[in-house]
Design a protein around this motif. Structure first.
Motif, PDB file in Angstrom:
ATOM      1  N   TYR A  55      -1.382  -0.909  -5.133  1.00 59.26           N
ATOM      2  CA  TYR A  55      -0.049  -1.263  -4.948  1.00 59.26           C
ATOM      3  C   TYR A  55       0.387  -0.208  -3.707  1.00 59.26           C
ATOM      4  O   TYR A  55       0.783   1.143  -3.966  1.00 59.26           O
ATOM      5  CB  TYR A  55       0.841  -0.973  -6.137  1.00 59.26           C
ATOM      6  CG  TYR A  55       0.641  -1.727  -7.290  1.00 59.26           C
ATOM      7  CD1 TYR A  55       0.884  -2.860  -7.407  1.00 59.26           C
ATOM      8  CD2 TYR A  55      -0.374  -1.043  -8.105  1.00 59.26           C
ATOM      9  CE1 TYR A  55       0.528  -3.843  -8.503  1.00 59.26           C
ATOM     10  CE2 TYR A  55      -0.745  -2.197  -9.331  1.00 59.26           C
ATOM     11  CZ  TYR A  55      -0.374  -3.369  -9.262  1.00 59.26           C
ATOM     12  OH  TYR A  55      -0.753  -3.810 -10.521  1.00 59.26           O
ATOM     13  N   ASP A 114       3.311   1.355  -1.495  1.00 61.51           N
ATOM     14  CA  ASP A 114       4.595   1.602  -1.482  1.00 61.51           C
ATOM     15  C   ASP A 114       4.948   2.960  -0.927  1.00 61.51           C
ATOM     16  O   ASP A 114       4.624   3.988  -1.286  1.00 61.51           O
ATOM     17  CB  ASP A 114       5.254   1.500  -2.871  1.00 61.51           C
ATOM     18  CG  ASP A 114       6.908   1.583  -2.758  1.00 61.51           C
ATOM     19  OD1 ASP A 114       7.420   2.114  -1.838  1.00 61.51           O
ATOM     20  OD2 ASP A 114       7.620   1.102  -3.920  1.00 61.51           O
ATOM     21  N   ASP A 117       0.861   5.749  -0.606  1.00 58.88           N
ATOM     22  CA  ASP A 117       2.081   5.594   0.464  1.00 58.88           C
ATOM     23  C   ASP A 117       1.095   5.730   1.999  1.00 58.88           C
ATOM     24  O   ASP A 117       1.810   5.626   2.902  1.00 58.88           O
ATOM     25  CB  ASP A 117       3.001   6.715   0.469  1.00 58.88           C
ATOM     26  CG  ASP A 117       2.164   8.124   0.258  1.00 58.88           C
ATOM     27  OD1 ASP A 117       1.086   8.085   0.369  1.00 58.88           O
ATOM     28  OD2 ASP A 117       2.907   9.237  -0.147  1.00 58.88           O
ATOM     29  N   HIS A 120      -1.074   3.665  -6.961  1.00 56.56           N
ATOM     30  CA  HIS A 120       0.076   3.655  -5.993  1.00 56.56           C
ATOM     31  C   HIS A 120      -0.158   4.617  -4.976  1.00 56.56           C
ATOM     32  O   HIS A 120      -0.218   5.637  -5.072  1.00 56.56           O
ATOM     33  CB  HIS A 120       1.246   3.700  -6.769  1.00 56.56           C
ATOM     34  CG  HIS A 120       1.500   2.954  -7.836  1.00 56.56           C
ATOM     35  ND1 HIS A 120       0.757   3.037  -9.096  1.00 56.56           N
ATOM     36  CD2 HIS A 120       2.315   1.805  -7.971  1.00 56.56           C
ATOM     37  CE1 HIS A 120       1.300   1.792  -9.794  1.00 56.56           C
ATOM     38  NE2 HIS A 120       2.266   1.032  -9.106  1.00 56.56           N
ATOM     39  N   GLN A 167       7.771   4.447  -0.172  1.00 58.69           N
ATOM     40  CA  GLN A 167       8.776   5.148  -0.932  1.00 58.69           C
ATOM     41  C   GLN A 167       8.523   5.818  -2.347  1.00 58.69           C
ATOM     42  O   GLN A 167       9.470   6.489  -2.817  1.00 58.69           O
ATOM     43  CB  GLN A 167      10.050   4.001  -1.068  1.00 58.69           C
ATOM     44  CG  GLN A 167      10.369   3.452   0.253  1.00 58.69           C
ATOM     45  CD  GLN A 167      10.692   4.160   1.220  1.00 58.69           C
ATOM     46  OE1 GLN A 167      11.509   5.452   0.961  1.00 58.69           O
ATOM     47  NE2 GLN A 167      10.187   3.778   2.632  1.00 58.69           N
ATOM     48  N   GLN A 168       7.398   5.519  -2.785  1.00 57.55           N
ATOM     49  CA  GLN A 168       7.182   6.011  -4.275  1.00 57.55           C
ATOM     50  C   GLN A 168       6.311   6.985  -4.028  1.00 57.55           C
ATOM     51  O   GLN A 168       5.292   7.013  -3.241  1.00 57.55           O
ATOM     52  CB  GLN A 168       6.616   5.000  -4.986  1.00 57.55           C
ATOM     53  CG  GLN A 168       7.658   4.030  -5.225  1.00 57.55           C
ATOM     54  CD  GLN A 168       9.191   4.286  -6.251  1.00 57.55           C
ATOM     55  OE1 GLN A 168       8.837   5.318  -6.969  1.00 57.55           O
ATOM     56  NE2 GLN A 168      10.327   4.095  -5.853  1.00 57.55           N
TER      57      GLN A 168
END
Length: 401
Positions: free
Chosen positions: A331, A333, A386, A384, A335-336
């Motif tokens: 995933y 992202d 970035d 997750h 921003q996370q």
């Protein structure tokens, strides 16, 4: 702890497997699997015993301290799982119609390519597009005396338009035929290649004795006679293809960036087609794949812009016994915070099927148990991330476990 089957009074309707923390039910009538929460397991077992609804609900409300409305809602859900409805679809419904039609003889000017064990002849009257296809598919262009399994014909829908006037950017509708069956209406020539490649990869596995297929990428790395395979399942837009391209650059060999194909022994088949890179990843991927700068731009029907690059190498379809398979659900992202999390089997099955799947057989209790057992023994993670560097570091950590 492995999943164990629980004996049921209504075993002709349902099969139930549980471990210490999870439960999965299979309905023979609907040919479907359902992950169950602990409350749902209690309800299902009570229904199987033939207890009345009022008694079941009262007993579980007292034991669980849950609100009666919560238990009633769960009861209705389990009643539906228990009864089920006969499946209106069979696995053969997902097969493309050209699978069942023998091809005619290909034209002498056809482009002949081979994907896996399947040979395709591509016919196109537009010189501009023909040149683009020749360039794109050059790595799998073959000279063979074998009769093609499929003949794919690209034809402009407007017979008044000269083929010489058609170009990649021209807003001219065309159709794609497979073994002389019209299978796709393509809005413009700019949309053609994504439609064509999707067709190639699906026909390539449907033309084999495949067991099951999921949406996702698959890659393998060979270290000292040991093969480590990474499966990247998930829905479109999660970053699978870009991560697959990055892993390929780091020494992993590609099976496919779009589909995970298992045979009956759960070996992973290889589909030799280029990697689709979406426009948001072009700047960074161009640093590692210089050919991306010169690649033609194409459009998906939903408007996403794509370019295609070939991986540095493809993996073997059968790596033998010394294979360790890891599931990594990516995933992206920015921003996370980056993190990785271990997944349980029911989560994995949900993620694998969420992106789309197809079976090469009717789902049964026996094949369901094989599927559950296979995924239960695989180390499975969600990551997750970035940045590509963070994703690659996570994958390496997982492979070293």
């Amino acid at each position: 702890m492995a999943f164990q089957q629980i004996p049921l009074n209504n075993s002709k309707l349902l099969a139930l497997w549980v471990n210490e923390t999870e439960a999965i039910a299979y309905n023979h009538k609907s040919k479907s699997l359902t992950a169950l929460e602990p409350l749902n397991v209690s309800l299902l077992l009570s229904i199987d015993e033939g207890l009345e609804k009022a008694r079941i609900v009262e007993q579980l409300v007292n034991e669980s301290n849950l609100d009666e409305s919560v238990v009633l809602a769960a009861y209705e859900k389990m009643q539906a799982v228990f009864s089920g409805s006969k499946s209106k679809r069979a696995y053969k419904d997902g097969q493309y119609p050209e699978i069942h039609k023998a091809p005619r003889n290909a034209r002498t000017d056809s482009l002949i390519i081979q994907v896996g064990k399947t040979v395709f002849a591509i016919e196109c009257d537009n010189p501009y597009l023909t040149k683009q296809l020749d360039t794109l598919f050059q790595p799998i262009n073959v000279q063979t005396a074998k009769q093609p399994d499929f003949i794919l014909t690209i034809r402009a829908t407007d017979p008044e338009i000269s083929a010489d006037n058609l170009s990649n950017g021209a807003p001219r509708e065309c159709v794609l035929l497979a073994n002389d069956i019209v299978v796709e209406n393509v809005p413009t020539m700019s949309h053609l290649v994504p439609v064509l490649i999707d067709r190639l990869q699906i026909l390539a596995y449907q033309n084999t004795d495949y067991h099951m297929v999921f949406h996702g990428a698959a890659l393998s790395r060979y270290d000292d006679n040991e093969c480590k395979t990474i499966l990247l399942p998930g829905v479109s837009g999660a970053g699978k293809s870009t991560l697959a391209a990055e892993l390929n650059r780091q020494g992993f060999q590609l099976h496919s960036d779009e589909i995970i194909v298992f045979d009956k022994r759960f070996n992973i088949s290889t589909i030799q087609l280029p990697i689709a890179i979406k426009s948001g990843s072009w700047p960074i991927m161009s640093q590692h794949y210089p050919a991306l700068h010169l690649s033609d731009e194409w459009l998906r029907v939903d408007g996403r812009r794509l370019k295609y690059v070939w991986p540095t190498s493809f993996a073997q379809s059968d790596a033998g016994e010394n294979r360790t398979v890891y599931i990594v659900c990516p995933y992206y992202d920015a921003q996370q915070p980056a993190n990785k999390q271990l997944l349980i089997t029911t989560d994995v099955l949900g993620i694998m099927t969420q992106g789309g799947y197809q079976l090469g057989h009717e789902l049964s209790a026996q094949s369901s148990k094989q599927l559950i057992d296979f995924f239960d023994q695989l180390p499975s993670w969600s990551i997750h991330y970035d940045s590509s560097d963070r994703a690659l570091a996570f994958v390496e950590e997982i492979c070293q476990r």
